[in-house]
Scaffold this active site. Structure first.
Site, PDB file in Angstrom:
ATOM      1  N   GLU A 332      10.149  -5.784 -10.198  1.00  0.00           N
ATOM      2  CA  GLU A 332      11.338  -5.033 -10.626  1.00  0.00           C
ATOM      3  C   GLU A 332      11.651  -5.123 -12.116  1.00  0.00           C
ATOM      4  O   GLU A 332      12.813  -5.202 -12.500  1.00  0.00           O
ATOM      5  CB  GLU A 332      12.568  -5.486  -9.805  1.00  0.00           C
ATOM      6  CG  GLU A 332      12.432  -5.184  -8.346  1.00  0.00           C
ATOM      7  CD  GLU A 332      13.688  -5.519  -7.546  1.00  0.00           C
ATOM      8  OE1 GLU A 332      14.171  -4.632  -6.835  1.00  0.00           O
ATOM      9  OE2 GLU A 332      14.168  -6.669  -7.633  1.00  0.00           O
TER      10      GLU A 332
HETATM   11  C1  ACM Z   1      11.550  -8.035  -4.379  1.00  0.00           C
HETATM   12  O1  ACM Z   1      12.101  -7.787  -3.304  1.00  0.00           O
HETATM   13  N1  ACM Z   1      12.123  -7.688  -5.507  1.00  0.00           N
HETATM   14  C2  ACM Z   1      10.270  -8.719  -4.442  1.00  0.00           C
END
Ligand code: ACM
Length: 705
Positions: A332
């Site tokens: 992310e």
């Molecule tokens: C995640 O759920 N950001 C690995």
């Protein structure tokens, strides 16, 4: 002739193995041949090991199981514990060829034979033996004459070598006693990797002696000391579990910057806290595109000081965690913080790095060198995948194909390219999904490949804390553990649920607090009153599924301050799968098929209880706001149950509802589907099935938002 017989015997055992007959076993073994007879236990029950006298993993495990059986049967065994070198004229004989630590790919197979002569457990090493001991403990049964182990021959081994549970201890800190209880439960279901997500925006949860500012400024005082980490690692080791630490980089790093703002891509100061600042009390829908494109705290990958720091830090951490793996997160990172920094943009130009994806690949490569220097294999979430990723880096999948996040490759494609793959897509327990969805996880490739190591259940803690995390993870993770251990052809949902609820009771008896979490929550919501009526309701509620629950709270900071806000909504204390709901569904299915009066009585009794429950609950005088948010469900359940009773009358009279009647019923169904208190009524589909006189299928998946 002999060959023919062997083939038939093999086919029979294969078919039997696909149809579980022993309802207390989970994960179900690869081959179970049940035989007539029972091995009865009495105070003379004793055990011996033919094994390496120094095998502390084996001896501690044998003693643990031995005492577990002693406690459960209250037979007060004359022999009190098992010492190395005891003679083998015992009722439980354990033969282990050699001592072994847990490592990925270690032979975890075992065989267990129970007959009139006693119990024989054989394994090539300690880890296989302790998997077999857990099976033995689950075989313990009782009848009018007392406790026994059924005669049986079991040959077992796992389908996958990596069967993990990830716990996010960063969002809400999860203390050591809770971690140990999770390790105990993992042991019961033969899981072998505990992945600790130790750092995130909200908190830095592990002591560094080299860099004490990390926790001084980044943890709000809640973190594991190094002694505690050694304690966890040692505790897990004796149970055949490796602990893999995750230090999430380069995004999710706000808590690092509280002590080290100079490593961030944007100027500080920083405090640990959620990465998103959503609008206060906004009644507007959450704008996902805006959230996804906002800059978030991200490490500056252009600074050599960052790598010098990470080298020392990872070196320190490598000595604390003996497992061969280190996880660097890498998820992310939208790159916006990098694009916003002119010095970083300039660095990219100079190095010919054409976009933020390439810059992320550059960062990953630098970290790869560091992790390798400290003799560990690197793992990252799938965003670390890139065309040049070294082949010895394991990729942890978590993004579904076709969802609103972009997938970084299909598991088999990544595996075929040469990288190991760990699958968490479809195994997120924080999505509040019923166990049958995890059990049928289509993200696990139908064909096995040596690079598909296995999978991990994942429990994030934005809306879970020490007070409810056990009920969030368990018992559903038992279904995931079975999916990762047992043959793929084991896939009967109702049979799985029978065994899952049996496992749940076993875990409760062993000290896991999932049921206590729930009951304690009910007592709190009842403001000191009797919670019987409340429980009749909450037993058929489920938390709002997938991300709606979390995203609904992003706009309401009083319900989402990850360190301090109490998690006291109805949806915070209930199970995603209730036994009452499963039993009701089973009865509805049977009744619609057979129209038998015995099942009809059961359904009718349940509907009548729900109808009467509402007024009793209203009179109970509860004050808690978490309760107040559930009251609408109680009324809806009453109305729905009244419609259910009418449906039974129609079925008995050989009639269906008229169009006019259906208009009113549709309205009742519509209201019953509305969430309150972050919870949903979980028997709407079953009562609707009675109304429509056909069993409606359960959803294959719930909408993401
Ligand atoms: C995640 O759920 N950001 C690995």
């Amino acid at each position: 002739m002999k060959i023919k017989f062997l083939i038939i015997a093999f086919l029979i055992s294969f078919l039997l193995s696909a149809q579980p007959q022993l309802p207390s076993l989970m994960p179900y073994p690869k081959s179970v041949i049940a035989q007539d007879g029972k091995y009865r236990l009495n105070a003379s029950f004793n055990a011996s090991c033919v094994a390496d006298a120094k095998d502390d993993i084996l001896y501690s495990s044998v003693n643990r199981i031995f005492q577990g059986i002693n406690r459960k049967t209250s037979l007060y065994f004359k022999q009190q514990y098992i010492k190395p070198g005891t003679d083998s004229k015992t009722t439980l004989k354990i033969k282990v060829a050699k001592k072994s630590e847990m490592y990925r790919g270690v032979d975890e197979s075992y065989s267990l034979l129970v007959n009139a002569d006693g119990i024989l457990l054989e394994a090539s090493n300690s880890i296989g033996a302790i998997r077999g001991l857990e099976t033995l403990q689950q075989l313990l049964q009782k009848d009018n004459e007392g406790f026994y182990i059924p005669f049986v021959q079991i040959n077992d081994e796992p389908r996958y070598s990596w069967r993990g549970l990830m716990i996010d201890v960063a969002r809400h800190f999860i203390p050591i006693d809770v971690i140990k209880r999770n390790i105990d439960a993992m042991t019961t279901v033969k899981m072998n990797v505990l992945h600790l997500h130790l750092t995130d925006d909200e908190g830095f949860r592990i002591e560094s002696k080299l860099f004490p500012k990390l926790t001084e400024k980044g943890s709000n005082g809640k973190y594991f000391t190094q002694d505690q980490i050694r304690d966890i690692v040692g505790y897990a080791r004796l149970r055949g579990i490796m602990v893999v630490p995750e230090f999430d980089l380069p995004g999710h790093t706000r808590s690092w910057f509280a002590g080290y703002p100079e490593f961030a891509s944007a100027p500080g100061p920083y405090e640990p806290g959620p990465r998103f600042s959503a609008p206060v009390n906004s009644n507007e829908p959450i704008n996902i595109a805006a959230i996804m494109s906002a800059p978030t705290p991200t490490l500056d990958p252009t600074k050599e000081e960052v790598y010098a720091f990470m080298d020392k830090f990872f070196g320190e951490m490598a000595t604390l965690f003996p497992a061969a793996y280190m996880h660097i997160g890498a998820d992310e990172n939208n790159g916006v913080a990098w694009k916003n920094n002119p010095a970083i943009v300039n660095f990219m130009k100079q190095k010919g790095i054409k976009d933020v994806h390439e810059l992320q690949a550059y960062f990953v490569k630098r970290m790869y060198g560091i992790v390798k220097k400290h003799k560990k294999t690197m793992i990252g979430w799938e965003e670390l995948n890139s065309p040049d990723l070294p082949k010895d880096v394991a990729v942890q999948k978590w993004i579904a194909e076709g969802g609103f996040m972009k997938s970084n490759g299909k598991p088999l494609d990544i595996a075929a390219k040469g990288n190991p793959v760990i699958i968490s897509t479809g195994f997120y327990t924080d999505h509040f999904l019923p166990a049958y969805i995890h059990y049928q996880n289509q993200n696990l490739p139908a064909t096995d490949h040596p690079n598909i190591w296995g999978g991990e259940a994942a429990q994030w803690t934005e809306i879970a804390d020490a007070g409810n995390i056990e009920l969030r993870i368990w018992p559903r993770t038992g279904a995931i553990a079975e999916r990762l251990w047992s043959p793929a052809n084991l896939n009967n949902i109702e049979n799985m649920y029978d065994r899952l609820f049996s496992l749940s009771k076993q875990l409760d008896e062993q000290g896991l607090q999932h049921i206590s979490n729930y009951e304690r929550g009910l007592r709190r919501l009842s403001s000191g009153n009797e919670y019987y009526y409340l429980r009749n309701l909450t037993d058929v509620l489920a938390p709002v599924r997938v991300m709606k629950n979390l995203f609904g709270r992003l706009g309401n900071p009083t319900q989402l301050s990850n360190n301090s806000s109490p998690l006291v909504e109805g949806g915070d204390l209930i199970f995603p799968d209730s036994e009452v709901k499963r039993t009701f569904r089973k009865n509805v299915a049977k009744y619609l098929d057979k129209k038998d009066s015995e099942t009809e009585v059961l359904i009718k009794k349940q509907l009548e209880l729900w109808i009467a429950n509402h007024n009793a609950l209203m009179n109970a005088g509860m004050m808690h706001s978490g309760y107040a948010n559930l009251e609408a469900h109680s009324k809806n359940l009453q109305k729905l149950s009244e419609a259910g009773l009418k449906a039974l009358e129609k079925i008995n009279a050989g009639q269906t509802f008229t169009t006019e009647e259906m208009t009113g019923i549709q309205q009742i169904l519509k209201e019953a589907r509305v969430p309150h208190g972050n919870a949903e009524l979980d028997v709407v589909l079953e009562i609707e099935s009675l109304i429509k006189q056909t069993l409606l299928p359960e959803p294959k998946m719930y909408p993401f938002l």
